[in-house]
Design a protein around this motif. Sequence first.
Motif, PDB file in Angstrom:
ATOM      1  N   ASN A  34      67.479   8.456  37.815  1.00 60.00           N
ATOM      2  CA  ASN A  34      67.186   9.681  38.174  1.00 60.00           C
ATOM      3  C   ASN A  34      67.140   9.923  38.743  1.00 60.00           C
ATOM      4  OD1 ASN A  34      68.847   9.966  35.677  1.00 60.00           O
ATOM      5  ND2 ASN A  34      68.027  10.662  34.267  1.00 60.00           N
ATOM      6  N   ARG A  35      67.199  11.125  40.736  1.00 58.11           N
ATOM      7  CA  ARG A  35      67.002  11.503  41.342  1.00 58.11           C
ATOM      8  C   ARG A  35      66.066  12.272  40.879  1.00 58.11           C
ATOM      9  NH1 ARG A  35      66.864  16.320  43.385  1.00 58.11           N
ATOM     10  NH2 ARG A  35      67.431  16.705  45.937  1.00 58.11           N
ATOM     11  N   LYS A  36      64.871  11.852  41.765  1.00 54.91           N
ATOM     12  CA  LYS A  36      63.583  12.032  42.344  1.00 54.91           C
ATOM     13  C   LYS A  36      62.698  11.769  41.156  1.00 54.91           C
ATOM     14  CE  LYS A  36      62.562  15.580  44.600  1.00 54.91           C
ATOM     15  NZ  LYS A  36      61.654  15.265  45.722  1.00 54.91           N
ATOM     16  N   SER A  37      62.986  10.230  40.610  1.00 51.69           N
ATOM     17  CA  SER A  37      61.998   9.978  39.720  1.00 51.69           C
ATOM     18  C   SER A  37      61.032   9.319  40.551  1.00 51.69           C
ATOM     19  CB  SER A  37      63.676   8.386  38.967  1.00 51.69           C
ATOM     20  OG  SER A  37      64.051   9.747  38.182  1.00 51.69           O
ATOM     21  N   THR A  38      60.092   8.990  39.690  1.00 47.68           N
ATOM     22  CA  THR A  38      59.457   7.899  40.363  1.00 47.68           C
ATOM     23  C   THR A  38      59.072   6.598  40.037  1.00 47.68           C
ATOM     24  OG1 THR A  38      57.600   9.232  40.090  1.00 47.68           O
ATOM     25  CG2 THR A  38      56.692   6.973  40.743  1.00 47.68           C
ATOM     26  N   VAL A  39      59.730   5.811  40.885  1.00 47.64           N
ATOM     27  CA  VAL A  39      59.795   3.806  39.981  1.00 47.64           C
ATOM     28  C   VAL A  39      58.552   3.487  40.865  1.00 47.64           C
ATOM     29  CG1 VAL A  39      60.237   1.918  41.676  1.00 47.64           C
ATOM     30  CG2 VAL A  39      61.866   4.028  42.226  1.00 47.64           C
ATOM     31  N   VAL A  57      65.773   5.264  48.227  1.00 54.19           N
ATOM     32  CA  VAL A  57      63.931   5.574  47.024  1.00 54.19           C
ATOM     33  C   VAL A  57      63.448   5.635  48.791  1.00 54.19           C
ATOM     34  CG1 VAL A  57      64.670   3.625  45.915  1.00 54.19           C
ATOM     35  CG2 VAL A  57      63.545   3.061  47.909  1.00 54.19           C
ATOM     36  N   ARG A  58      62.236   6.451  49.101  1.00 53.60           N
ATOM     37  CA  ARG A  58      61.575   6.430  49.700  1.00 53.60           C
ATOM     38  C   ARG A  58      60.556   6.152  49.377  1.00 53.60           C
ATOM     39  NH1 ARG A  58      58.374  11.868  50.737  1.00 53.60           N
ATOM     40  NH2 ARG A  58      58.157  12.368  48.066  1.00 53.60           N
ATOM     41  N   TYR A  94      53.265   5.932  46.398  1.00 50.29           N
ATOM     42  CA  TYR A  94      54.252   5.921  46.004  1.00 50.29           C
ATOM     43  C   TYR A  94      55.890   5.881  46.220  1.00 50.29           C
ATOM     44  CZ  TYR A  94      51.282   9.365  43.760  1.00 50.29           C
ATOM     45  OH  TYR A  94      49.836  10.004  42.941  1.00 50.29           O
ATOM     46  N   ILE A  95      56.788   5.579  45.407  1.00 50.17           N
ATOM     47  CA  ILE A  95      57.925   4.589  45.093  1.00 50.17           C
ATOM     48  C   ILE A  95      58.948   6.068  44.829  1.00 50.17           C
ATOM     49  CG2 ILE A  95      59.673   2.981  45.331  1.00 50.17           C
ATOM     50  CD1 ILE A  95      57.810   0.456  46.117  1.00 50.17           C
ATOM     51  N   GLU A  96      59.798   6.456  45.627  1.00 55.62           N
ATOM     52  CA  GLU A  96      60.934   7.936  44.655  1.00 55.62           C
ATOM     53  C   GLU A  96      62.427   7.416  44.854  1.00 55.62           C
ATOM     54  OE1 GLU A  96      60.128  12.374  44.102  1.00 55.62           O
ATOM     55  OE2 GLU A  96      60.128  11.501  46.578  1.00 55.62           O
ATOM     56  N   THR A  97      62.963   7.914  44.070  1.00 60.82           N
ATOM     57  CA  THR A  97      63.954   7.921  44.374  1.00 60.82           C
ATOM     58  C   THR A  97      64.642   9.106  44.293  1.00 60.82           C
ATOM     59  OG1 THR A  97      64.833   8.743  41.781  1.00 60.82           O
ATOM     60  CG2 THR A  97      65.032   6.009  42.724  1.00 60.82           C
TER      61      THR A  97
END
Length: 190
Positions: A34-39, A57-58, A94-97
């Motif tokens: 989902n949006r704003k999830s931590t990968v 992702v960022r 971190y990698i986040e969506t």
Amino acid sequence: MDNIRFVLERMANSNLSEDDWQFFAAKLTKQSFNRKSTVLAAGQTESHLSFIEKGIVRFYLGDEEKQTTFGFAFENYFVSAYDSFLLQQPCNYYIETLSDTILWRLTHQDLAQIYEHTSIGNTIGRLASEDLFLKKSKRELSLLMDSPETRYLKLFTEQPHLLKQIPLKYIASYIGITPQALSRIRRRIC
């Protein structure tokens, strides 16, 4: 998965044999976020190399109060905390969506098998690593040599999709300025 094959063949400037593709495709697993999830969180070890079927992702450093964005990845690109993946050591970022995201993922062990058992795997791995290095080098040089306004204009020219899909606070952080400074630059050039 057809997009993955197309990207791999384009990278290698060669068609994958059906055997190589079947071996590769059998290793992929699909995962939705989902949006704003931590990968991947700081302190974790990256165990996957992923292909983005859908989403953004960022990459960032920091915590809830202060974050520094240092990278983005989009549809039809590979994403990973690649330093952590290669060394199999914990990463410090971190990698986040930023949107709902679908990833096709390979484990570190599966990628090693692809390198060993396919005729084109090593070529694709080398080309992907070279591409990551060139992007990183270009960004570092820009941070050292270009003014914030020049960095913004280059970003606007080279990656206009960033400006449409990513909150300005992350773009400001990515080019190394405050959101207020970005607002002033945008007012000046518009």
